[in-house]
Enzyme design. Structure first.
Site, PDB file in Angstrom:
ATOM      1  N   PHE A   1       0.843  -1.192   0.000  1.00  0.00           N
ATOM      2  CA  PHE A   1       0.000   0.000   0.000  1.00  0.00           C
ATOM      3  C   PHE A   1       0.886   1.253   0.000  1.00  0.00           C
ATOM      4  CE2 PHE A   1      -2.980   3.116   1.763  1.00  0.00           C
ATOM      5  CZ  PHE A   1      -4.088   2.861   0.962  1.00  0.00           C
TER       6      PHE A   1
ATOM      7  N   ARG B   1     -12.591  -4.281  -6.866  1.00  0.00           N
ATOM      8  CA  ARG B   1     -12.518  -5.149  -5.687  1.00  0.00           C
ATOM      9  C   ARG B   1     -13.935  -5.383  -5.164  1.00  0.00           C
ATOM     10  NH1 ARG B   1      -8.278  -2.662  -1.506  1.00  0.00           N
ATOM     11  NH2 ARG B   1      -9.951  -1.129  -1.404  1.00  0.00           N
TER      12      ARG B   1
ATOM     13  N   ASP C   1       1.308  -5.148   8.401  1.00  0.00           N
ATOM     14  CA  ASP C   1       0.167  -4.269   8.179  1.00  0.00           C
ATOM     15  C   ASP C   1      -1.071  -5.165   8.113  1.00  0.00           C
ATOM     16  OD1 ASP C   1      -1.915  -2.780   7.022  1.00  0.00           O
ATOM     17  OD2 ASP C   1      -0.545  -1.534   5.865  1.00  0.00           O
TER      18      ASP C   1
ATOM     19  N   TYR D   1     -11.560   1.032  10.343  1.00  0.00           N
ATOM     20  CA  TYR D   1     -12.751   1.470   9.614  1.00  0.00           C
ATOM     21  C   TYR D   1     -13.171   0.508   8.510  1.00  0.00           C
ATOM     22  CZ  TYR D   1      -8.847   3.540   6.964  1.00  0.00           C
ATOM     23  OH  TYR D   1      -7.652   3.750   6.305  1.00  0.00           O
ATOM     24  N   LYS D   2     -12.444  -0.601   8.326  1.00  0.00           N
ATOM     25  CA  LYS D   2     -12.818  -1.592   7.321  1.00  0.00           C
ATOM     26  C   LYS D   2     -13.695  -2.656   7.982  1.00  0.00           C
ATOM     27  CE  LYS D   2      -8.456  -0.747   4.871  1.00  0.00           C
ATOM     28  NZ  LYS D   2      -8.978   0.094   3.792  1.00  0.00           N
TER      29      LYS D   2
END
Length: 419
Positions: free
Chosen positions: A143, A394, A220, A245-246
């Site tokens: 990322f 995705r 991560d 927040y996912k």
């Protein structure tokens, strides 16, 4: 009202197998976690939300929880709430995340700052803790935040970046890591689940290879926490960072968490010396003296209000159990791959995720040259997947808030947008 899936099957008889809808409904009827679907707020106008790997849905009771917090904890108790419940909230909530999702004992996880800030703190601490070693190993496709911060830390410390360039679909392997680590490696930074393909890294084997070299391993967990079970303590992980927040549904901008193994606390010195990491927060002394324990990773005042939403989601995950969450995730992504094979592959769409569930996290990525425009149309139509440059969609299937039928509805919409 959008066309029903039954009408959709009749309309395209001979093109779409009627088995798909029947299979989706069979899987939903047998889903032991189906009752949790009702816990999430409805989104009027959205017929398929397939982006839970970017931003989880809010729980239905959040408006009342937020109102109660503002009315009572903040509005009535005022500053007294710091002494009554907020001072230790970063550590209490960190322990809750650790127990429910990380396979980690108490006292090693804290909620604070953003993912970027926590990555910086831990990267700097790790490099400083390995004097004489001057290389940071990171995946070339990791990322952007991870890569950018690693580059910045390398520049600040005089270290050299070593890049791993694994297969874009299957992701990084223990062999890839073993080929680049050496007695010059200070730190290895990798993602547990690849944000592009969803490839799931072999955390135990990779961690072992890194530690055998004498380097520090930083994971991560942003795309795996809350959807893939892990055992950070048992697997010997040194440090980890993840967002909330996912799959933890903490809401936009909710704070991240950091895990620092007990044996490293007090030996790894984080570089941002704020008052919340001081031994005596209220001494207001002339010099910084760090506290022992996991609170040493704190710097500034914790974002208490932003810690509210994830607490209810952690309760749901704890009730379901991570093994059941993972089983539902596998069922959803396996079904998505099956629907891809039947509906999308014949239209030239590519599968950009591993087929084997054991090598895949919680999302499935598909590719087509037209997907940037397709995504814009899907969003207008109330079907919400996630586009990733240059040509990937995705399908983020959050197990507690997504059904198989909703998954099928979204994939049918992708197919129709390509016609």
């Amino acid at each position: 009202m959008p066309e029903s899936l039954e009408d959709e099957h009749r309309r395209v008889a001979g093109v779409l197998s009627p088995d798909l809808l029947a299979e989706a409904r069979r899987l939903d009827a047998a889903d032991p976690l189906a009752a949790h679907l009702a816990a999430f707020a409805e989104a009027p106008g959205v017929t398929a939300y397939l982006d839970g790997n970017s931003l989880g849905r809010p729980l239905k009771d959040m408006p009342e929880k937020a109102a109660r917090f503002i009315r009572d904890d903040w509005g009535t108790r005022l500053i007294r709430s710091w002494d009554e419940q907020w001072m230790d909230l970063p550590m209490r909530l960190g322990d809750r995340i650790a127990a429910v999702t990380l396979g980690a004992a108490a006292g090693q996880t804290v909620v604070a700052d953003s993912t970027s800030v926590l990555l910086y703190k831990l990267m700097r601490a790790a490099v400083a803790a390995r004097p004489g070693r001057n290389e940071i190993v990171i995946e070339g496709g990791n990322f952007p935040t991870d890569r950018f911060i690693a580059a910045g830390v390398a520049e600040e410390t005089g270290a050299t970046l070593r890049w791993i360039e694994p297969d874009a679909v299957t992701g990084v392997t223990a062999d890839d890591v073993a080929e680049v680590v050496s007695d010059r490696t200070a730190l290895v930074v990798l993602s547990h689940v690849d944000y592009r393909s969803g490839a799931l890294a072999d955390m135990p084997s990779i961690t072992r290879a890194v530690k055998d070299s004498g380097a520090v391993m930083l994971w991560d967990l942003c795309h795996s926490v809350g959807v893939v079970p892990m055992q950070l303590d048992a697997w010997g992980v040194d440090m980890a960072v993840g967002c909330t927040y996912k799959y933890l549904n903490g809401g936009p901008g909710s704070p991240a968490f950091a895990y620092l193994r007990t044996e490293h606390q007090g030996r790894f010195a984080q570089p941002i010396h704020g008052w919340w990491g001081a031994a005596d927060i209220f001494a207001m002394g002339p010099e910084y003296a760090p506290v022992g324990g996991i609170r040493q990773l704190l710097s500034g005042t914790p974002p208490v209000l932003s810690m509210l939403a994830m607490q209810g989601m952690l309760d749901l995950i704890a009730d379901a159990g991570m093994a059941a969450v993972r089983a539902k995730s596998i069922s959803l992504t396996d079904f998505a791959v099956r629907a891809y094979d039947e509906l999308l592959a014949p239209r030239g769409v590519r599968l950009l995720s591993p087929r084997a569930a054991s090598r895949r996290g919680g999302h499935v990525t598909i590719g087509h040259d037209a997907f940037q425009e397709v995504t814009q149309q899907l969003w207008k139509d109330g079907v919400i997947p996630d586009f990733r440059f240059p040509d990937g969609i995705r399908l983020g299937l959050s197990p507690l808030s997504t059904s198989h039928e909703e998954t099928l509805r979204g994939i049918v919409a992708v197919r129709d947008a390509l016609v």
